[in-house]
Design a protein around this motif. Structure first.
Motif, PDB file in Angstrom:
ATOM      1  N   LYS A 150       0.809  -1.213   0.000  1.00  0.00           N
ATOM      2  CA  LYS A 150       0.000   0.000   0.000  1.00  0.00           C
ATOM      3  C   LYS A 150       0.849   1.273   0.000  1.00  0.00           C
ATOM      4  O   LYS A 150       0.353   2.342  -0.314  1.00  0.00           O
ATOM      5  CB  LYS A 150      -0.929   0.015   1.210  1.00  0.00           C
ATOM      6  N   THR A 151       2.111   1.202   0.345  1.00  0.00           N
ATOM      7  CA  THR A 151       2.903   2.418   0.453  1.00  0.00           C
ATOM      8  C   THR A 151       3.015   3.141  -0.880  1.00  0.00           C
ATOM      9  O   THR A 151       2.759   4.333  -0.967  1.00  0.00           O
ATOM     10  CB  THR A 151       4.307   2.088   0.990  1.00  0.00           C
ATOM     11  N   ALA A 152       3.430   2.433  -1.924  1.00  0.00           N
ATOM     12  CA  ALA A 152       3.541   3.063  -3.233  1.00  0.00           C
ATOM     13  C   ALA A 152       2.171   3.485  -3.756  1.00  0.00           C
ATOM     14  O   ALA A 152       2.050   4.500  -4.435  1.00  0.00           O
ATOM     15  CB  ALA A 152       4.222   2.119  -4.215  1.00  0.00           C
TER      16      ALA A 152
ATOM     17  N   GLY B 191       7.797  12.287 -16.037  1.00  0.00           N
ATOM     18  CA  GLY B 191       7.003  12.515 -14.834  1.00  0.00           C
ATOM     19  C   GLY B 191       7.683  13.479 -13.875  1.00  0.00           C
ATOM     20  O   GLY B 191       8.885  13.371 -13.615  1.00  0.00           O
ATOM     21  N   ARG B 192       6.927  14.402 -13.338  1.00  0.00           N
ATOM     22  CA  ARG B 192       7.493  15.397 -12.431  1.00  0.00           C
ATOM     23  C   ARG B 192       6.652  15.579 -11.160  1.00  0.00           C
ATOM     24  O   ARG B 192       6.678  16.641 -10.531  1.00  0.00           O
ATOM     25  CB  ARG B 192       7.710  16.726 -13.150  1.00  0.00           C
ATOM     26  N   TYR B 193       5.921  14.523 -10.797  1.00  0.00           N
ATOM     27  CA  TYR B 193       5.223  14.524  -9.507  1.00  0.00           C
ATOM     28  C   TYR B 193       6.049  13.677  -8.539  1.00  0.00           C
ATOM     29  O   TYR B 193       6.144  12.460  -8.693  1.00  0.00           O
ATOM     30  CB  TYR B 193       3.809  13.959  -9.648  1.00  0.00           C
ATOM     31  N   TYR B 194       6.656  14.339  -7.573  1.00  0.00           N
ATOM     32  CA  TYR B 194       7.538  13.671  -6.609  1.00  0.00           C
ATOM     33  C   TYR B 194       6.806  13.516  -5.283  1.00  0.00           C
ATOM     34  O   TYR B 194       6.621  14.504  -4.566  1.00  0.00           O
ATOM     35  CB  TYR B 194       8.829  14.474  -6.427  1.00  0.00           C
ATOM     36  N   PRO B 195       6.369  12.301  -4.945  1.00  0.00           N
ATOM     37  CA  PRO B 195       5.635  12.114  -3.693  1.00  0.00           C
ATOM     38  C   PRO B 195       6.464  12.534  -2.481  1.00  0.00           C
ATOM     39  O   PRO B 195       7.683  12.316  -2.441  1.00  0.00           O
ATOM     40  CB  PRO B 195       5.370  10.601  -3.671  1.00  0.00           C
ATOM     41  N   GLU B 196       5.808  13.132  -1.526  1.00  0.00           N
ATOM     42  CA  GLU B 196       6.515  13.605  -0.337  1.00  0.00           C
ATOM     43  C   GLU B 196       7.212  12.456   0.390  1.00  0.00           C
ATOM     44  O   GLU B 196       8.308  12.620   0.930  1.00  0.00           O
ATOM     45  CB  GLU B 196       5.538  14.321   0.601  1.00  0.00           C
ATOM     46  N   ARG B 197       6.581  11.291   0.431  1.00  0.00           N
ATOM     47  CA  ARG B 197       7.196  10.152   1.108  1.00  0.00           C
ATOM     48  C   ARG B 197       8.500   9.770   0.424  1.00  0.00           C
ATOM     49  O   ARG B 197       9.498   9.451   1.080  1.00  0.00           O
ATOM     50  CB  ARG B 197       6.228   8.959   1.104  1.00  0.00           C
ATOM     51  N   PHE B 198       8.528   9.823  -0.892  1.00  0.00           N
ATOM     52  CA  PHE B 198       9.735   9.515  -1.647  1.00  0.00           C
ATOM     53  C   PHE B 198      10.822  10.556  -1.393  1.00  0.00           C
ATOM     54  O   PHE B 198      11.990  10.220  -1.165  1.00  0.00           O
ATOM     55  CB  PHE B 198       9.395   9.441  -3.133  1.00  0.00           C
TER      56      PHE B 198
END
Length: 313
Positions: A18-20, A50-57
């Motif tokens: 579920k994390t990803a 792609g240029r959406y960088y998840p905060e968790r990443f």
């Protein structure tokens, strides 16, 4: 799409996937841009823009928000966006290449990146893994480590299961639908390259590199037409060197089955500032040229893609 006989995986009890999935619970990991109807047997793909960088990443990475973008094919989806109005779908990644590279085999993993041993079926010895550029990349840009320590293996499994596989399932579905409707399908895989790239001893800095896996992934007529069109516009064009096409070009290009795949690399120096990631003054003119290029490529007669000599695969 036959990724591997291990695709089913028996990891479900050991890993939380579920994390990803949560990384893209609000913003989709990829999208199909298309008109009301597909009018041409062409499909465009932009897997690295792609240029959406998840905060968790970003919290997992040791790099700042700019440094981590060094491997991004900035704005390539916009450069080729004119193809949509011409009747061709465009599959565009929103997830960044630093997070996951779908232009790799599904399990091309570097065992040095993970806290646990990787499964035996992983490809751990490819040149891409050795260079730090596997399915879950170790590096960005010119040798910058993304992470300060090892990742749990579950992180790689989650990204592959929840993003990689759906992306390729979507790409395969688009190609299958195109082939069924038109009798053949042409995949244009769109990328960018650093302005520092030079070709051979000549020191030529190409504006474009056309890759067809050394004649394996597409009919010669498509390659020759693509090179000719760009050259006629005044651009310098190289062929297969140093980029002949990655996993996507190699995997989907099957000319004997009327499936053609061509990779196009655009020199970033033509349209952006690689240090600030800002678009350059020539961006719109290049996008217009690529729309004209796409239209001319799509006007090739069908027989170039269907009437091919029989070849063993």
């Amino acid at each position: 799409m036959a990724l591997s006989h291990h695709d089913a995986l028996v990891f479900s009890g050991s890993f939380k996937l579920k994390t990803a999935a949560e990384d893209f619970s609000v913003f989709p990991p990829f999208e199909i841009r298309s008109g009301a109807e597909q009018r041409v047997p062409f499909l465009f793909n932009s897997p690295h823009s792609g240029r959406y960088y998840p905060e968790r990443f970003l919290a997992m990475a040791r790099l700042d928000r700019n440094a981590i973008r060094r491997s991004e094919d900035c704005y390539v989806d916009e450069l080729f966006g004119g193809a949509v109005a011409l009747g061709a779908p465009l599959l565009a990644a929103n997830f960044p290449r630093a997070y996951l590279d779908v232009n790799r085999e599904p399990w091309e993993l570097d065992p040095r990146m993970f806290a646990e041993p990787v499964p035996s079926f992983c490809n751990i010895r490819s040149a891409r893994v050795a260079g730090g550029l596997g399915t879950v990349p170790k590096l960005v840009g010119e040798g910058l480590d993304i992470y300060s320590g090892r990742l749990p293996l579950s992180e790689a499994v989650a990204r592959i299961e929840t993003v990689y596989k759906p992306y390729h399932e979507t790409l395969k579905r688009l190609l299958t639908r195109t082939h069924a409707r038109f009798g053949f399908a042409v995949l244009i895989d769109c990328h960018s390259m650093p302005a520092s790239i030079r070709v051979g001893d000549s020191g030529l800095r190409p504006d474009f590199i056309i890759g067809d896996r050394f004649g394996i992934s597409a009919t010669a007529a498509l390659t020759e037409t693509a090179i000719g069109l760009l050259s006629a516009m005044g651009y310098s064009v190289a062929h297969n060197k140093p980029y002949a096409g990655g996993f996507i070009t190699e995997h989907y290009g099957r000319p004997a089955r009327h499936l053609h795949a061509l990779q196009i690399e655009v020199n970033r120096g033509l349209y952006m500032n690689e240090r600030t990631f800002e678009k350059a003054a020539g961006f719109d003119a290049l996008a217009d040229d690529l729309t004209r290029f796409s239209a001319d490529l799509m006007s090739m007669p069908d027989h170039h893609f269907i009437d091919l000599p029989l070849a063993a695969e």
